[in-house]
Design a protein around this motif. Structure first.
Motif, PDB file in Angstrom:
ATOM      1  N   PHE A  18       1.828 -50.912  59.550  1.00 35.10           N
ATOM      2  CA  PHE A  18       0.940 -50.520  58.453  1.00 35.10           C
ATOM      3  C   PHE A  18       1.634 -49.496  57.574  1.00 35.10           C
ATOM      4  CE2 PHE A  18      -0.171 -48.095  62.262  1.00 35.10           C
ATOM      5  CZ  PHE A  18      -0.024 -46.786  61.832  1.00 35.10           C
ATOM      6  N   SER A  22      -1.448 -46.393  52.071  1.00 36.17           N
ATOM      7  CA  SER A  22      -2.217 -47.350  51.272  1.00 36.17           C
ATOM      8  C   SER A  22      -3.648 -47.507  51.787  1.00 36.17           C
ATOM      9  CB  SER A  22      -1.522 -48.716  51.255  1.00 36.17           C
ATOM     10  OG  SER A  22      -1.755 -49.389  52.474  1.00 36.17           O
ATOM     11  N   ALA A  24      -5.287 -50.197  51.892  1.00 36.99           N
ATOM     12  CA  ALA A  24      -5.369 -51.453  52.648  1.00 36.99           C
ATOM     13  C   ALA A  24      -5.086 -51.238  54.129  1.00 36.99           C
ATOM     14  CB  ALA A  24      -4.388 -52.473  52.074  1.00 36.99           C
ATOM     15  N   SER A  25      -4.325 -50.205  54.454  1.00 41.74           N
ATOM     16  CA  SER A  25      -3.966 -49.924  55.842  1.00 41.74           C
ATOM     17  C   SER A  25      -4.863 -48.878  56.503  1.00 41.74           C
ATOM     18  CB  SER A  25      -2.508 -49.448  55.916  1.00 41.74           C
ATOM     19  OG  SER A  25      -1.611 -50.477  55.597  1.00 41.74           O
ATOM     20  N   GLN A  57       2.088 -54.500  54.415  1.00 42.72           N
ATOM     21  CA  GLN A  57       0.705 -54.911  54.641  1.00 42.72           C
ATOM     22  C   GLN A  57       0.375 -54.743  56.127  1.00 42.72           C
ATOM     23  OE1 GLN A  57      -1.580 -55.870  52.279  1.00 42.72           O
ATOM     24  NE2 GLN A  57       0.028 -55.172  50.901  1.00 42.72           N
ATOM     25  N   GLN A  59      -0.504 -55.377  59.812  1.00 42.27           N
ATOM     26  CA  GLN A  59      -0.339 -56.549  60.663  1.00 42.27           C
ATOM     27  C   GLN A  59      -0.414 -56.140  62.125  1.00 42.27           C
ATOM     28  OE1 GLN A  59       3.463 -58.396  59.822  1.00 42.27           O
ATOM     29  NE2 GLN A  59       3.346 -57.765  57.693  1.00 42.27           N
ATOM     30  N   LYS A  73      -2.809 -60.856  60.217  1.00 41.81           N
ATOM     31  CA  LYS A  73      -2.886 -59.959  59.063  1.00 41.81           C
ATOM     32  C   LYS A  73      -4.178 -59.151  59.153  1.00 41.81           C
ATOM     33  CE  LYS A  73       0.736 -61.949  57.251  1.00 41.81           C
ATOM     34  NZ  LYS A  73       2.023 -61.405  57.423  1.00 41.81           N
ATOM     35  N   ASP A  75      -5.179 -56.857  56.672  1.00 45.18           N
ATOM     36  CA  ASP A  75      -5.551 -56.365  55.345  1.00 45.18           C
ATOM     37  C   ASP A  75      -7.024 -56.641  55.059  1.00 45.18           C
ATOM     38  OD1 ASP A  75      -5.326 -55.269  52.846  1.00 45.18           O
ATOM     39  OD2 ASP A  75      -4.429 -57.043  51.936  1.00 45.18           O
TER      40      ASP A  75
END
Length: 96
Positions: A18, A22, A24-25, A57, A59, A73, A75
């Motif tokens: 990660f 961000s 997203a993480s 991203q 994972q 994934k 995200d």
């Protein structure tokens, strides 16, 4: 969550990837922070690698017998969804 104590029976290694900053993480970072200790204490011989890298991203990788690897994934997933993905990877390890 009895499956957590049997995680190392089918899975030979876990890797969380990660980004440190961000959005997203964020859920993945929180999941690792809150759950790493319990998972590791239940599976002390299981290697759990945590890799943070700028821009990657989120994972989750699981390595099984004979070098078989699976990636999920993460995200946009919540902590509960990440837990579910980990459970799915753990259970699919028994089938390999």
């Amino acid at each position: 969550m009895a499956w957590r104590s049997n995680l190392s029976r089918g899975v030979k290694e876990l890797r969380f990837l990660f980004c440190q900053s961000s959005p997203a993480s964020a859920a993945t970072r929180d999941f690792v922070q809150k759950n790493y200790g319990e998972i590791k204490s239940l599976n002390p011989a299981l290697p759990i690698l945590v890799r943070d890298c700028s821009g990657v991203q989120p994972q989750l990788w699981a390595r099984y017998d004979k070098g078989v690897e699976r990636c999920v994934k993460l995200d946009g997933l919540t902590e509960a969804q990440i837990n579910k993905k980990l459970e799915e990877l753990a259970k699919s390890g028994k089938a390999i």
